[in-house]
Design a protein around this motif. Sequence first.
Motif, PDB file in Angstrom:
ATOM      1  N   UNK A 146       0.816  -1.205  -0.090  1.00 10.26           N
ATOM      2  CA  UNK A 146      -0.163   0.196   0.186  1.00 10.26           C
ATOM      3  C   UNK A 146       0.732   1.303  -0.090  1.00 10.26           C
ATOM      4  N   UNK A 147       1.835   1.340   0.946  1.00 13.09           N
ATOM      5  CA  UNK A 147       2.776   2.304   0.948  1.00 13.09           C
ATOM      6  C   UNK A 147       3.500   2.551  -0.605  1.00 13.09           C
ATOM      7  N   UNK A 148       3.939   1.443  -1.089  1.00 12.13           N
ATOM      8  CA  UNK A 148       4.479   1.496  -2.336  1.00 12.13           C
ATOM      9  C   UNK A 148       3.889   2.258  -3.443  1.00 12.13           C
ATOM     10  N   UNK A 149       2.577   1.494  -3.422  1.00 17.28           N
ATOM     11  CA  UNK A 149       1.527   2.085  -4.536  1.00 17.28           C
ATOM     12  C   UNK A 149       1.121   3.446  -4.212  1.00 17.28           C
ATOM     13  N   UNK A 150       0.889   3.816  -3.300  1.00 15.19           N
ATOM     14  CA  UNK A 150       0.632   5.285  -2.704  1.00 15.19           C
ATOM     15  C   UNK A 150       1.636   6.249  -3.311  1.00 15.19           C
ATOM     16  N   UNK A 151       2.846   5.856  -3.303  1.00 19.02           N
ATOM     17  CA  UNK A 151       3.860   6.836  -3.865  1.00 19.02           C
ATOM     18  C   UNK A 151       3.942   6.744  -5.297  1.00 19.02           C
ATOM     19  N   UNK A 152       3.581   5.517  -5.784  1.00 18.58           N
ATOM     20  CA  UNK A 152       3.649   5.311  -7.473  1.00 18.58           C
ATOM     21  C   UNK A 152       2.310   6.299  -7.763  1.00 18.58           C
ATOM     22  N   UNK A 153       1.258   6.015  -7.218  1.00 18.97           N
ATOM     23  CA  UNK A 153      -0.210   6.795  -7.571  1.00 18.97           C
ATOM     24  C   UNK A 153       0.345   8.291  -7.636  1.00 18.97           C
ATOM     25  N   UNK A 154       0.878   8.798  -6.642  1.00 14.28           N
ATOM     26  CA  UNK A 154       1.003  10.345  -6.504  1.00 14.28           C
ATOM     27  C   UNK A 154       2.174  10.847  -7.707  1.00 14.28           C
ATOM     28  N   UNK A 155       2.725   9.677  -8.368  1.00 19.89           N
ATOM     29  CA  UNK A 155       3.580  10.214  -9.504  1.00 19.89           C
ATOM     30  C   UNK A 155       5.012  10.275  -9.342  1.00 19.89           C
ATOM     31  N   UNK A 156       5.632   9.764  -8.111  1.00 15.62           N
ATOM     32  CA  UNK A 156       6.956   9.852  -7.643  1.00 15.62           C
ATOM     33  C   UNK A 156       7.541   8.411  -8.073  1.00 15.62           C
ATOM     34  N   UNK A 157       8.724   8.716  -8.827  1.00 21.24           N
ATOM     35  CA  UNK A 157       9.715   7.849  -9.384  1.00 21.24           C
ATOM     36  C   UNK A 157      10.771   7.552  -8.706  1.00 21.24           C
ATOM     37  N   UNK A 158      11.541   6.557  -9.141  1.00 19.22           N
ATOM     38  CA  UNK A 158      13.108   6.473  -8.550  1.00 19.22           C
ATOM     39  C   UNK A 158      13.154   6.363  -7.013  1.00 19.22           C
ATOM     40  N   UNK A 159      12.121   5.455  -6.453  1.00 26.29           N
ATOM     41  CA  UNK A 159      12.125   5.320  -4.863  1.00 26.29           C
ATOM     42  C   UNK A 159      12.892   4.264  -4.707  1.00 26.29           C
ATOM     43  N   UNK A 160      13.380   4.051  -3.571  1.00 23.84           N
ATOM     44  CA  UNK A 160      13.864   2.709  -2.796  1.00 23.84           C
ATOM     45  C   UNK A 160      12.970   2.286  -1.860  1.00 23.84           C
ATOM     46  N   UNK A 161      12.851   0.949  -1.788  1.00 24.10           N
ATOM     47  CA  UNK A 161      12.332   0.153  -0.666  1.00 24.10           C
ATOM     48  C   UNK A 161      13.089  -0.432   0.207  1.00 24.10           C
ATOM     49  N   UNK A 162      13.224  -0.018   1.230  1.00 22.73           N
ATOM     50  CA  UNK A 162      14.374  -0.825   2.134  1.00 22.73           C
ATOM     51  C   UNK A 162      14.032  -1.653   3.446  1.00 22.73           C
ATOM     52  N   UNK A 163      13.989  -2.582   3.708  1.00 23.30           N
ATOM     53  CA  UNK A 163      13.554  -3.743   4.478  1.00 23.30           C
ATOM     54  C   UNK A 163      14.572  -4.322   5.489  1.00 23.30           C
ATOM     55  N   UNK A 164      14.087  -4.483   6.640  1.00 23.03           N
ATOM     56  CA  UNK A 164      14.771  -5.265   7.649  1.00 23.03           C
ATOM     57  C   UNK A 164      14.219  -5.964   8.489  1.00 23.03           C
ATOM     58  N   UNK A 165      14.618  -6.945   9.431  1.00 26.30           N
ATOM     59  CA  UNK A 165      13.873  -7.469  10.512  1.00 26.30           C
ATOM     60  C   UNK A 165      14.700  -7.296  11.751  1.00 26.30           C
ATOM     61  N   UNK A 166      14.132  -6.629  12.865  1.00 27.02           N
ATOM     62  CA  UNK A 166      14.948  -6.488  14.020  1.00 27.02           C
ATOM     63  C   UNK A 166      14.568  -7.416  15.231  1.00 27.02           C
ATOM     64  N   UNK A 167      13.799  -8.468  15.073  1.00 28.00           N
ATOM     65  CA  UNK A 167      13.442  -9.510  15.871  1.00 28.00           C
ATOM     66  C   UNK A 167      12.437  -8.905  16.734  1.00 28.00           C
ATOM     67  N   UNK A 168      11.987  -9.860  17.838  1.00 28.84           N
ATOM     68  CA  UNK A 168      11.082  -9.655  18.720  1.00 28.84           C
ATOM     69  C   UNK A 168      11.455  -9.566  20.008  1.00 28.84           C
TER      70      UNK A 168
END
Length: 416
Positions: A146-168
């Motif tokens: 949803x976050x990614x599509x939101x920015x795409x719908x706005x017309x923003x390109x050249x974005x990076x999606x960074x992901x990590x897991x920091x445990x529980x």
Amino acid sequence: MLYQAPRGTSDILPDEQVYWYYIKQQVADSCQRYGYQRIDTPLFEDSRLFSRSVGEETDIVDKEMYTFKDKGGNQLTLRPEGTASVCRAYVEHGMYNLPQPVKLYYLAPIFRYERPQAGRFRQHYQFGYEAFGDDDSSLDAEVIDMAWQFFRALGLNSLLLKLNSIGCKECRPNYLAVLRDYYTKHTGELCPDCKARLARNPLRLLDCKRPSCQQIARLAPKSVNYLCPQCEAHFSQLKKHLGRLGLPFTVDNYLVRGLDYYTRTVFEIQPEVEGGQSTLGGGGRYDSLIEELGGSPTPAIGFAAGIERIILNLKRQGVVIPPLPKPKVCMAHIGDIAAEEAIRLAATLRRAGISVVATSSGKSLKAQLRQANTLQVSYTIIIGKQEVEAGTVVLRDMATSEQQIVPVDQLLEQLS
RNA sequence: GUGAGUGUAGCCUAGUGGUUAAGGCGCCAGGUUGUGGCCCUGGAGAUCGAGGGUUCAAAUCCCUCCACUCACCCCA
């Protein structure tokens, strides 16, 4: 200048509103599409809500909160982030009794006492959304999508999606111990800021921007290698989901977030071009927070984006924003009798749903047309003594400069 | 909180010790008796960020404060 807007705050002037209208529209569309419902919470809350959820040792709580005591002696704080209030509302209104997951979104001003700079203000606006009551990785994927599509719908390109897991809360303490051990061996090589981080918040050692510290971080133990089996499975499933959705994520082992409540998934969306305050939005899971705030154990995940930074990037990327609608008609008049008739006629048209701007009285017709021109109206209605007596108006099409004489009683159908 | 840069009409800019601070955009008016955009002419609009100091003389040099900008910290 006697008064000006307080430091780090600004007026959103009419010319800027086109961006805000556009973004609010996209927010509403996006939330509708993913089944999120709007929630608005108070501008201020009991200070302890933020110190407990965000974390006593974070900069936000430690030095950035606008806190005050009201006349009843309550310690209140202007909200420095959005999630805590929504969680409080979830618990307070017994939303765990609703079918889960409960999905809520907000668009609200945020207050932090910071030194302003590009993309950073003391009052700024965030759009955020939260999903409660489901710990499955497919929900993480949906939230990120949803976050990614939101920015795409706005017309923003050249974005990076960074992901990590920091445990529980089960596996993170082990990791933190290992991390601390590692960094303790390198204390001498760390910058002064990092020495403080080692004591206060070791996770943040990982994203220090100094080259010397980054070199140390490169060899530091990574959180993903210390996840418990459950977190490990959750993270690998999430990556599979994201792959299936076609999201171009990269795992960033140095991605940590500034709020203490995050568990497992953390993610951020940034422009490709590096620069100061560049993060457009970020979020993650916070599976223990609801319980810590007095609710029954409820997993949750959320995301928030800064509106001013979105606007900054829309401008930088030259995204064309659809213009706000202009008034349709300008009401021009010549002479006293016509001035009276103009007021009546303008009111009639407005009551029929047509937008009309009246020109200021006592101006020449030329000046009135000039005004109509700057307002970019489609039509100008011109009336003088002749027209009032004949029961007609002159209807001027501003684009073509064509004029026709229209009887007053046919004006509405001509305009609609 | 730390460091650097910048403050001249609503906006952008010229002016770096010497008469009434200059130009562009925008605004207002006129160039038609009842007709916009382009063009021409005119006008309004600036305690030169604030306060103090140096000097015969300060927008210009010095100090303090304030604000803005950028970076660090941190975050959206």
